[in-house]
Design an enzyme around this catalytic site. Structure first.
Site, PDB file in Angstrom:
ATOM      1  N   HIS A 142       0.814  -1.221   0.000  1.00  0.00           N
ATOM      2  CA  HIS A 142       0.000   0.000   0.000  1.00  0.00           C
ATOM      3  C   HIS A 142       0.847   1.271   0.000  1.00  0.00           C
ATOM      4  CE1 HIS A 142       0.440  -0.188   4.531  1.00  0.00           C
ATOM      5  NE2 HIS A 142       0.474   1.120   4.370  1.00  0.00           N
ATOM      6  N   ASP A 172       0.155  -7.634   1.444  1.00  0.00           N
ATOM      7  CA  ASP A 172       0.604  -6.250   1.572  1.00  0.00           C
ATOM      8  C   ASP A 172       2.130  -6.155   1.572  1.00  0.00           C
ATOM      9  OD1 ASP A 172       0.242  -3.522   1.681  1.00  0.00           O
ATOM     10  OD2 ASP A 172       0.176  -3.446   3.872  1.00  0.00           O
ATOM     11  N   GLY A 241       3.227   6.551   7.850  1.00  0.00           N
ATOM     12  CA  GLY A 241       4.610   6.805   7.425  1.00  0.00           C
ATOM     13  C   GLY A 241       5.560   5.729   7.909  1.00  0.00           C
ATOM     14  N   ASN A 242       5.173   5.031   8.990  1.00  0.00           N
ATOM     15  CA  ASN A 242       5.967   3.890   9.465  1.00  0.00           C
ATOM     16  C   ASN A 242       5.761   2.648   8.603  1.00  0.00           C
ATOM     17  OD1 ASN A 242       5.862   5.103  12.684  1.00  0.00           O
ATOM     18  ND2 ASN A 242       7.715   4.055  11.983  1.00  0.00           N
ATOM     19  N   SER A 243       4.693   2.637   7.810  1.00  0.00           N
ATOM     20  CA  SER A 243       4.359   1.453   7.015  1.00  0.00           C
ATOM     21  C   SER A 243       5.534   1.025   6.146  1.00  0.00           C
ATOM     22  CB  SER A 243       3.150   1.744   6.123  1.00  0.00           C
ATOM     23  OG  SER A 243       1.994   1.912   6.884  1.00  0.00           O
ATOM     24  N   GLY A 299      -9.709 -26.463  -3.046  1.00  0.00           N
ATOM     25  CA  GLY A 299     -11.105 -26.517  -3.443  1.00  0.00           C
ATOM     26  C   GLY A 299     -12.063 -26.909  -2.351  1.00  0.00           C
ATOM     27  N   VAL A 300     -11.920 -26.303  -1.177  1.00  0.00           N
ATOM     28  CA  VAL A 300     -12.891 -26.535  -0.105  1.00  0.00           C
ATOM     29  C   VAL A 300     -13.312 -25.194   0.485  1.00  0.00           C
ATOM     30  CG1 VAL A 300     -12.016 -28.807   0.546  1.00  0.00           C
ATOM     31  CG2 VAL A 300     -11.099 -26.772   1.679  1.00  0.00           C
ATOM     32  N   ILE A 302     -14.550 -23.719   4.257  1.00  0.00           N
ATOM     33  CA  ILE A 302     -14.382 -24.174   5.634  1.00  0.00           C
ATOM     34  C   ILE A 302     -15.055 -23.223   6.610  1.00  0.00           C
ATOM     35  CG2 ILE A 302     -12.257 -25.463   5.240  1.00  0.00           C
ATOM     36  CD1 ILE A 302     -10.702 -22.992   6.170  1.00  0.00           C
TER      37      ILE A 302
END
Length: 500
Positions: A142, A172, A241-243, A299-300, A302
């Site tokens: 992001h 991310d 800004g820490n991201s 393909g399940v 849950i």
């Protein structure tokens, strides 16, 4: 230490009684001794000293600023080349024009569609950290998503344009690169060794303030927020800004990528979430090699295992993932997985909670045969499932019911049921079942409806109408029966106490 404190108190009293000149000559060495003693006390009680860690790691953290293109409306002007009626259209609508005047304006553009130009503007600021000395940098997706320009600034002030190697929106994670050599790469640690209460640091650019260091402890591990990855929860001060910046342990190793905050104000409120570095580096390996991430699927669909259902099925706890539906001809169906199974392990890893299964399956390379342990009819069953690649749009079948044969009389569960045709059983992907024609008490009281498909009662598959009738007749009326019900492609266990 008590004796030293007494000496310091006496020294202060003596200093207070002396002249200013004598006081100054004594205070300096006293302060030095006091500072040294405070450091010794801190070391003795185990308080951390972050200075060495910061010195070793700070240069490996970068500031990332991004730009984007935005449309610019041409000026409303009656000057040369302009449209004198722009101002009127602003108030009266795009089709305004005086009688005899072309509403398309002097440039011939369509009404309400002004000439568009683009200009580059600052988009945002984030953080990242160097993972190899040849310029590869790890950050959040992001931070760089939808940017037309990415610029990386090192701690020495040098700025470089960066290019995106690959991004993964689901986790991310983004991998970018700058053209530089001999960069100070950070050491990658092991997030699996983290424990609650462990000291950690965050370095980044909160609100654009570069090389900001904050500290705290690990508040929780494997925090499930509904996202694809389990997060590391900390109380380290992390702000916009820490991201993309690193979460660092006291050995100077990166153990996480700061990604999110839980906040009502948009700022730090004591809960920060970081992507475990082990998970992030697995994504990086694929981005570096292929520019994209491929994930496995079986393909399940849950659901969680409810505690009362686990007890009814003979499980010792409510861990695992309950299979609610199996995709026709999917990997799980080919391996024999059935609706109502509880998947306890996959690829050798335990499924402690439902959300563990998608992450573990997703980490398996498509095409590999992964072992799975499932709980079925009171015992563990081992199967192997050939994992397929997850497509971008995974369509899920939604089976529907159809009428067939004469219904039975109302039974002890309050149900009147009918048989299901072999063709529909094949479409539903189940070996045998009956359909509810009329639901009454006690079944209707726990949510059963007309049209529901009953697949299993306790540990026994429902077969023909006669077999179903025998199963219901033999139920212990003093305790609830676990009934596996399929509805709109989803199955779940329901507890029904038979009527006496």
């Amino acid at each position: 230490m008590e004796n030293k404190n007494v000496i310091y108190k006496s020294l202060i009293k003596a200093l207070a009684a002396t002249t200013t000149g004598v006081m100054l000559s004594l205070v300096a060495p006293a302060q030095t001794a006091l500072a040294q003693d405070v450091a010794a006390i801190a070391a003795e009680v185990g308080l951390p000293d972050f200075t060495k860690v910061v010195e070793r790691t700070e240069s490996g953290v970068v500031n990332i600023r991004t730009t984007e293109s935005v449309p610019v409306r041409r000026p409303m002007s009656g000057g040369p080349g302009g449209d004198p009626y722009d101002m009127f259209r602003w108030f009266f609508g795009p089709d305004f024009a005086p009688p005899g005047v072309d509403p398309r304006g002097p440039r011939g553009q369509a009404p309400g569609v002004p000439d568009q130009q683009e200009r580059t503007v600052p988009r945002g600021v984030g953080s990242g950290f160097i993972i190899s000395d040849d310029g590869y940098i790890l950050t959040n997706n992001h931070v760089v998503a939808n940017a037309n320009g990415i610029f990386v600034t090192l701690t020495d002030g040098k700025e470089y344009p960066a290019k995106i190697i690959g991004t993964d929106e689901r986790t991310d994670v983004a991998l970018i690169k700058i053209e530089a050599k001999n960069l100070p790469a950070l050491k990658i640690g092991d997030s699996n060794t983290l424990k609650k209460g462990q000291w950690v640091l965050a370095i980044g650019s909160p609100f654009g303030l570069e090389s900001t260091v904050t500290s705290g402890i690990v508040s929780a591990i494997n925090r499930d927020t509904g996202d694809y990855l389990p997060f590391i929860q900390t109380d380290v001060a992390v702000n916009p800004g820490n991201s993309g910046g690193p979460l660092i342990n006291l050995s100077g190793e990166v153990v996480g990528v700061n990604s999110q905050i839980v906040s009502r104000s948009g700022g730090f409120m004591g809960i920060s979430l970081a992507i475990p570095i082990d998970e992030a580096m697995r994504v990086v390996e694929q981005l570096k090699a292929h520019g994209r991430v491929t994930r496995g699927r079986i393909g399940v669909q849950i659901t969680p295992v409810a505690e009362d259902v686990a007890k009814a099925l003979g499980l010792t706890d409510s861990k695992g993932a309950l299979v609610s539906s199996v995709e026709e001809n999917g990997p799980a169906a080919k391996a024999g997985i059935q609706a109502g199974d509880v998947i306890l392990k996959f690829d050798g890893k335990k499924i402690d909670q439902m959300s563990d299964l998608p992450r573990i399956v997703g980490s398996v390379k498509p095409g590999e045969n992964a072992p799975a342990e499932v709980w079925r009819k009171g015992k563990a069953v081992n199967v192997k499932i050939q994992v397929e690649e997850m497509p971008s749009n995974d369509a899920k079948p939604t089976p529907t019911a159809s009428k067939d044969t004469a219904p039975s009389e109302t039974d002890a569960l309050g149900l009147s049921v009918e048989a299901v045709s072999p063709e529909e059983l094949k479409r539903l992907g189940v070996p045998s079942a009956v359909r509810v024609v009329q639901a009454g008490e006690p079944a209707s009281g726990v949510g059963l409806q007309n049209g529901d498909i009953i697949l299993r009662i306790n540990d026994s598959d429902v077969g023909t109408l006669a077999q179903y009738g025998k199963l219901v007749a033999g139920l212990d009326k003093s305790k609830p029966a676990a009934v596996l019900v399929l509805r709109s492609g989803q199955s779940q266990w329901v507890l029904i106490t038979p009527a006496k």
